[in-house]
Design a protein around this motif. Sequence first.
Motif, PDB file in Angstrom:
ATOM      1  N   ALA A  49      29.516  25.220  32.893  1.00  0.00           N
ATOM      2  CA  ALA A  49      30.662  24.313  32.950  1.00  0.00           C
ATOM      3  C   ALA A  49      31.165  24.125  34.381  1.00  0.00           C
ATOM      4  N   ASP A  50      31.195  25.201  35.166  1.00  0.00           N
ATOM      5  CA  ASP A  50      31.662  25.135  36.550  1.00  0.00           C
ATOM      6  C   ASP A  50      30.474  25.249  37.492  1.00  0.00           C
ATOM      7  N   PRO A  51      30.403  24.397  38.537  1.00  0.00           N
ATOM      8  CA  PRO A  51      29.298  24.471  39.503  1.00  0.00           C
ATOM      9  C   PRO A  51      29.519  25.597  40.520  1.00  0.00           C
ATOM     10  N   VAL A  52      29.342  26.818  40.065  1.00  0.00           N
ATOM     11  CA  VAL A  52      29.661  27.997  40.860  1.00  0.00           C
ATOM     12  C   VAL A  52      28.388  28.758  41.211  1.00  0.00           C
ATOM     13  N   GLU A  71      20.443  46.152  48.128  1.00  0.00           N
ATOM     14  CA  GLU A  71      20.006  44.970  47.400  1.00  0.00           C
ATOM     15  C   GLU A  71      21.005  43.846  47.656  1.00  0.00           C
ATOM     16  N   ALA A  72      20.501  42.627  47.654  1.00  0.00           N
ATOM     17  CA  ALA A  72      21.363  41.446  47.702  1.00  0.00           C
ATOM     18  C   ALA A  72      20.815  40.451  46.695  1.00  0.00           C
ATOM     19  N   ALA A  73      21.613  39.448  46.364  1.00  0.00           N
ATOM     20  CA  ALA A  73      21.142  38.458  45.401  1.00  0.00           C
ATOM     21  C   ALA A  73      21.927  37.169  45.557  1.00  0.00           C
ATOM     22  N   LEU A  74      21.264  36.080  45.168  1.00  0.00           N
ATOM     23  CA  LEU A  74      21.875  34.758  45.119  1.00  0.00           C
ATOM     24  C   LEU A  74      21.696  34.218  43.707  1.00  0.00           C
ATOM     25  N   PHE A  75      22.812  33.834  43.079  1.00  0.00           N
ATOM     26  CA  PHE A  75      22.799  33.316  41.716  1.00  0.00           C
ATOM     27  C   PHE A  75      23.531  31.977  41.649  1.00  0.00           C
ATOM     28  N   VAL A  76      23.112  31.146  40.696  1.00  0.00           N
ATOM     29  CA  VAL A  76      23.913  29.981  40.307  1.00  0.00           C
ATOM     30  C   VAL A  76      24.203  30.113  38.818  1.00  0.00           C
ATOM     31  N   ARG A  77      25.376  29.625  38.424  1.00  0.00           N
ATOM     32  CA  ARG A  77      25.760  29.704  37.018  1.00  0.00           C
ATOM     33  C   ARG A  77      24.896  28.744  36.195  1.00  0.00           C
ATOM     34  N   ASP A 143      42.891  42.934  52.166  1.00  0.00           N
ATOM     35  CA  ASP A 143      44.349  42.864  52.258  1.00  0.00           C
ATOM     36  C   ASP A 143      44.876  41.438  52.146  1.00  0.00           C
ATOM     37  N   ALA A 144      43.970  40.470  52.048  1.00  0.00           N
ATOM     38  CA  ALA A 144      44.370  39.064  51.989  1.00  0.00           C
ATOM     39  C   ALA A 144      44.083  38.505  50.599  1.00  0.00           C
ATOM     40  N   PRO A 145      44.814  37.473  50.178  1.00  0.00           N
ATOM     41  CA  PRO A 145      44.611  36.914  48.831  1.00  0.00           C
ATOM     42  C   PRO A 145      43.330  36.093  48.742  1.00  0.00           C
ATOM     43  N   PHE A 146      42.944  35.806  47.494  1.00  0.00           N
ATOM     44  CA  PHE A 146      41.786  34.936  47.235  1.00  0.00           C
ATOM     45  C   PHE A 146      41.878  33.651  48.047  1.00  0.00           C
ATOM     46  N   ASN A 147      40.721  33.110  48.393  1.00  0.00           N
ATOM     47  CA  ASN A 147      40.684  31.781  49.002  1.00  0.00           C
ATOM     48  C   ASN A 147      41.171  30.724  48.025  1.00  0.00           C
ATOM     49  N   ASP A 148      40.737  30.827  46.761  1.00  0.00           N
ATOM     50  CA  ASP A 148      41.123  29.881  45.708  1.00  0.00           C
ATOM     51  C   ASP A 148      41.425  30.693  44.456  1.00  0.00           C
ATOM     52  N   MET A 149      42.696  30.934  44.188  1.00  0.00           N
ATOM     53  CA  MET A 149      43.097  31.850  43.121  1.00  0.00           C
ATOM     54  C   MET A 149      42.603  31.389  41.751  1.00  0.00           C
ATOM     55  N   LYS A 150      42.821  30.138  41.400  1.00  0.00           N
ATOM     56  CA  LYS A 150      42.441  29.665  40.071  1.00  0.00           C
ATOM     57  C   LYS A 150      40.927  29.680  39.885  1.00  0.00           C
ATOM     58  N   GLY A 151      40.198  29.244  40.909  1.00  0.00           N
ATOM     59  CA  GLY A 151      38.740  29.223  40.801  1.00  0.00           C
ATOM     60  C   GLY A 151      38.153  30.609  40.686  1.00  0.00           C
ATOM     61  N   MET A 152      38.681  31.557  41.450  1.00  0.00           N
ATOM     62  CA  MET A 152      38.163  32.922  41.390  1.00  0.00           C
ATOM     63  C   MET A 152      38.509  33.582  40.067  1.00  0.00           C
ATOM     64  N   GLN A 153      39.693  33.294  39.536  1.00  0.00           N
ATOM     65  CA  GLN A 153      40.064  33.854  38.236  1.00  0.00           C
ATOM     66  C   GLN A 153      39.131  33.354  37.136  1.00  0.00           C
ATOM     67  N   PHE A 155      36.024  32.456  37.531  1.00  0.00           N
ATOM     68  CA  PHE A 155      34.750  33.129  37.749  1.00  0.00           C
ATOM     69  C   PHE A 155      34.794  34.551  37.207  1.00  0.00           C
ATOM     70  N   MET A 156      35.873  35.268  37.452  1.00  0.00           N
ATOM     71  CA  MET A 156      35.980  36.646  36.993  1.00  0.00           C
ATOM     72  C   MET A 156      36.068  36.727  35.478  1.00  0.00           C
ATOM     73  N   LEU A 157      36.835  35.821  34.866  1.00  0.00           N
ATOM     74  CA  LEU A 157      36.976  35.839  33.412  1.00  0.00           C
ATOM     75  C   LEU A 157      35.657  35.547  32.708  1.00  0.00           C
ATOM     76  N   SER A 158      34.770  34.817  33.377  1.00  0.00           N
ATOM     77  CA  SER A 158      33.488  34.480  32.758  1.00  0.00           C
ATOM     78  C   SER A 158      32.599  35.703  32.565  1.00  0.00           C
ATOM     79  N   SER A 159      32.895  36.810  33.268  1.00  0.00           N
ATOM     80  CA  SER A 159      32.063  38.007  33.150  1.00  0.00           C
ATOM     81  C   SER A 159      32.833  39.246  32.712  1.00  0.00           C
ATOM     82  N   ALA A 160      34.127  39.121  32.442  1.00  0.00           N
ATOM     83  CA  ALA A 160      34.932  40.275  32.041  1.00  0.00           C
ATOM     84  C   ALA A 160      34.687  40.618  30.576  1.00  0.00           C
TER      85      ALA A 160
END
Length: 268
Positions: A49-52, A71-77, A143-153, A155-160
């Motif tokens: 649904a989101d181009p993340v 290890e590192a990785a690159l993913f698209v939703r 120590d700093a807030p998200f760049n984009d609070m709604k977008g990051m939330q 993204f996080m909810l999609s995997s919680a």
Amino acid sequence: MSFVKTAAEIENKKRESVDFFGAEMLTVAWETKPEIIQRLLPAPLKPAADPVAFAFISWYPSTNFGVAYHEAALFVRASYNGEEGNYCLAMPVDNDIAMAGGREVFGFPKKMGAFHFAKEGSQVHGWVERKGRRFVELSADLDAPFNDMKGMQRFMLSSATADGKVRGLSYNIKHFITPDSSGFEFSPRLVRQETILNPSTLVLGKASLNLAMSPDDPWAEVEVVKVLGAMYSVGDNAMQKGSVVAEIDADAFRPHAFLKWDSDLMPC
């Protein structure tokens, strides 16, 4: 000790999951262009649904298979049959056994790379290089807030999960080239595999990233439209057994079949 294992040795090495203890990870998520994800996804995967997109750099100090590595990785939703997960485009590591296991069992497109990963106070920084080219660099200010609070939330909810863990659902295409390089040994197979992350530390912050174009590791193709934010975590991860959920048309998949190869050694 022998090249040939006994039945008892084989039985004793069986495990229900591949476990990582004290795994330290920095994950950065960003919004990219929908048409980029559409182009990169092989059928039958569809854009989520989101181009993340997101990338991580990690250090695994202890595992149940006796290996410590970066290890590192690159993913698209992506989505399959309505279930959203993550399609892996690249996964460099710095240990040969970790590379072989991930590629041969689960189908992750792993290559060997050189790593830097460190945390100093609230600052976390890491990069990966191959063939002298640094193609990904991730940083976070915890120590700093998200760049984009709604977008990051989102993204996080999609995997919680309901119990406070994080569910990583990966889609990979498992395939092998024939000895005469004429095609595939079998029809490419879509593998569905879950990893459960149980973080004891989870800190969120402001992210920055740099993706540089490389002929062999073109991470910059996943263009950054908007940085969403960063997560730094430490905890235990458990890779669950995977399953084959679909067979794929070989001709349609062939343009996507070179994620684990460098451009000067494409096998077919």
